[in-house]
Structure formats: C-alpha cells, structure tokens
Design an enzyme around this catalytic site. Structure first.
Site, PDB file in Angstrom:
ATOM      1  N   ASP B  52      -0.231  -2.443   4.785  1.00  0.00           N
ATOM      2  CA  ASP B  52      -1.531  -2.351   5.467  1.00  0.00           C
ATOM      3  C   ASP B  52      -1.522  -3.073   6.812  1.00  0.00           C
ATOM      4  OD1 ASP B  52      -3.023  -0.840   3.643  1.00  0.00           O
ATOM      5  OD2 ASP B  52      -3.447  -2.591   2.388  1.00  0.00           O
ATOM      6  N   TYR B 110       7.785  -9.423  -2.761  1.00  0.00           N
ATOM      7  CA  TYR B 110       6.774  -9.798  -1.761  1.00  0.00           C
ATOM      8  C   TYR B 110       6.591 -11.300  -1.784  1.00  0.00           C
ATOM      9  CZ  TYR B 110       5.050  -4.975  -1.188  1.00  0.00           C
ATOM     10  OH  TYR B 110       4.928  -3.646  -0.895  1.00  0.00           O
TER      11      TYR B 110
END
Lengths: 255, 255
Positions: B52, B110
């Site tokens: 994003d 992540y």
C-alpha cells in the site's frame, strides 16, 4: 521575562541548515515563526550549533526570552502543533536568565553514520553516507585513540573559518557496527557504521573531516598510524575529504 | 527471451503503493518506465506483494521478460542510474522462464516498527508508527505465540477483500526493542520496537492489523490471552485497529 530552553530533533534534509539566511528555508526561521505564532512575540532564538544544510539533530538546543505566560514545559506541545513534522521540540524548560545555548555549552556529542555497501539504500539515502569500497573497520578503530585528548585540529578544519584557536579536546570517540531499520536488506556484506564523537567543541566541518579521514583509513588510502602526523601537520590537505552532510547528527549539547 | 528477477528496496513515503493506478504515482510504474528507457521494451512487471501507499520494502521482488542483451546482473546498476533515489534495485538475476514473483512465492517476511514515545520523532516520522501511551512490551511478547501456526485469520483481514481462503500459516513472529539511528534522543523511556512476522502468505492488511492488536495488548485495551478467542471469532471487529502503513516493511520474499 523568562528564558526558555528548547531541545530539538530535526531531519535536516529539507532545510538549508540551522542559521537564518536570505531566500532560503532554515530551521531557525521555521522555529522562530512558530514561536511568533504562539506568543505574538518576535524573539531572538539562539542555537547551540549552526548545523549545515542536510545535517540532522537529535538534540539541538536553542533558547529565547519571552513574556508569554505559557508554562515552560507546555511550549514543546504547543510548538509541535505548529511545526512541520520534520522538526520536533523534544523538551521545553525554563532556565536561568544567564543561560545561553551556545556560550554556556561545555561540549557536544555528534554521530556520523556510514552505510558501507555496493548498492545505495533507498531508506538510508538522506541518513547515512554511502561508501562503496569495502571498509576495514578494524583499521578504522585502531586510528580512533589518536584523536582523543587536546590537539590543534587545524588539519581537520574547513579552510576559510576564522576562529581564534583551533585547539580542541576530544573526550570520547567510538566506531561501531549497528543494526539498522534496513537490517535484513539482503545485500551481502553491507553494514551500517556509527561514529560517535564527544568533545568540548568542534571546528567548522571537523566531525565530517574526521569521518572522511576514517573512511580513507578504512579504504586503505591512509594507514591507522598516519593520524598523529596528520594532526601534527596542521595541514588540511593531509586529512581526508569532508564526508557528506547527510551522515551527520548533532546528538547532544552538554551544559 | 529471458526472465529477469529484481530485488527492490524502496521508501514508500512518496508513492501510492506498488500497484499501477490511474493518476497516481506508483513504484511499479516508475520501475517499468526505467526498464522501458533502458531496453526500449514495454514489459509486464509483476510484483510479489502489492504494498500500500506509504509501506516500505527492503526486498520486494518483481520479474519481467525481456529480449534485451544486457547481462542479467547489470540491470541493477543500469536501472539505479535511471531511478529516483527512493527506489533502489538491490539485485538483478536471470531466473527460469516459469518463475513468477507472486505465484512462485513460498512465503514472506514483514516487519513493523513502533516508536513508543510521548513525543513524535522527526527522523522516524515516515518510518515507524508513533504510539504515545507507554507499552507493556512483556504483555505484547506473551501474546505472540498465539499467532503461530495455521489459523483462519478472518479477524485480521481488512473487510472487502475477496480471497477464497483466509487460512494462513505464520511460521515465525518476534518482537524486540532495537536501537535506532535516533538512539540517544534524550526522550526518557522512548523505545523503538520491531515486530517481525514470517508466513506462507498474508491477507490484506493482516500484518498491520496484527500490529494494531499487539498495540492494544501493550496499552491494556486487550489482554495477552485474548488473542486465541479473537482468532477463533473470525470477527474483524474484535481485533485492534489497522496500524498505519508507514510502519510496515516488506523484508523478504521466499521462493
């Protein structure tokens, strides 16, 4: 009338340094303007260190006089609502009227970050100096103690500066590999080095020239034990290049 | 025709995410344009993760087909000269024609950075999520193991996503206080926390919702052992808020 001391963190990337100048955006001007908006007063805002464009601060110190009734510790919160997010007042406090952020300073601590990697880093691009050649960190470490103590640092001073004495005392110096937010970037052998230097005061560009000289030692252009003769020479041309501004951080000012 | 795999680091601050979209600057578009300038070819550039806007990457992976004669490992250097400095190709290599950056992926790692401090940070402003309330890191750590293993993570999925199965396997999760480039900022009790999560795949916003849920645990809005029932509920409203994009980093894609 009260004397307010501010401790300021900033990302120097988007500014032409601390000190006010014509036709250029500086940190001093932006903070002064926020104080004016808050208090309605035009103040003299004195900074401890006139950091150059691109140089960052974790603990720049500045002070100003005010007739405002705002409680001293509330200035930080109020100013932060008025400042852009790359300038943050970490602390605000009332100090004696004779406190002067620059002249009262007993010393400062800086750090310099070196990203040693074959490839640049997107995330560290304005935060650490990129050095492509593999650095011999042990050789760099060996040269550190030569800087300690009281010396005439003329060889590590930008030419053109007109300060009476170039004798300074370095009280602490260290170089360490640190993990970083980009640890795990997958680039083999890349490392982030943190040079920390404390002293009673620093000549113009002195930390950046020391960093540049250590980079010369690390890449084999100078030897660790070349340092004493470079210091003794007082000859700027014998030291390394001035390392770039964006690797430098003013960490703390001592009073 | 050759298939080229790129490993990409980026600072997501100035982009509307990875994926091409109309009237918005995206990382995919910028890299595609650089490949076009270099090879003269219009390519299909497939990314492993559609990060994003504001999300960073240390090791995003993308691949494209080309007829260019440029040696595979030279693409990184050539593209870096064409790319803005907030996007860096860390590695380029030739891979089998059936390699697909997304479908061939076996998993991803992540990390999520949380800056826990009463005051914001100028230097971490786009790099870590600011949490004002003091976090109980031990409570957060206690809840980590509940996420490990194979679960239906519907409670940790942004609503509106239409993926067939919401079962995922988390293979590793850790939370540590790390030193940062702003260590020594003088802000009492402030700390930088690094959450790392590896798994076979992640639902939309899953890492950010897990981070937000851990922040709830750390600030006392949830208890460590509330996690199993939240997972079991498959109810998004029981988990914490989606933590902001700018604290998230795609670290690595596994093949």
């Amino acid at each position: 009338m009260r004397n307010i001391k501010l401790t300021i963190e900033y990302d120097g990337t988007n500014y032409h340094g601390w000190q006010s100048q014509d036709n250029a955006l500086t940190i001093q001007d932006v903070v002064k303007k926020a104080i004016h908006t808050l208090t309605g007063e035009e103040c003299v805002l004195t900074g401890a260190s006139r950091t150059d464009g691109g140089v960052h601060a974790l603990g720049q110190v500045a002070n100003f006089l005010t007739n405002s009734k705002i409680p001293a510790d509330k200035f930080s919160f109020a100013l932060n609502t008025l400042l852009p997010d790359d300038i943050v007042i970490k602390k605000s406090e009332e100090v004696d009227m004779d406190f002067h952020s620059r002249f009262s300073s007993r010393g400062k601590k800086y750090k310099y970050l070196i990203y040693n990697s074959r490839k640049p880093s997107a995330l560290l691009r304005n935060r650490a100096a990129l050095v492509h050649l593999p650095l011999d960190v042990e050789a760099m470490k060996k040269s550190l103690t030569y800087f300690l103590g009281t010396h005439d640092f003329s060889a590590f001073r930008a030419s053109g500066s007109d300060i009476k004495t170039s004798v300074r005392t370095i009280t602490g110096i260290s170089l360490n590999e640190i993990s970083s937010m980009i640890a795990g970037d997958g680039e083999n052998g890349s490392k982030l080095l943190e040079l920390e230097i404390s002293g009673d005061g620093f000549l113009y560009n002195m930390v950046r020239i020391i960093a540049g000289t250590l980079i010369y030692v690390g890449s084999g252009k100078l030897k660790s034990d070349d340092i004493p003769s470079i210091i003794e020479s007082r000859d700027r041309s014998r030291a390394g290049k001035t390392a770039p501004a964006h690797g430098l951080y003013l960490v703390e000012v001592y009073y």
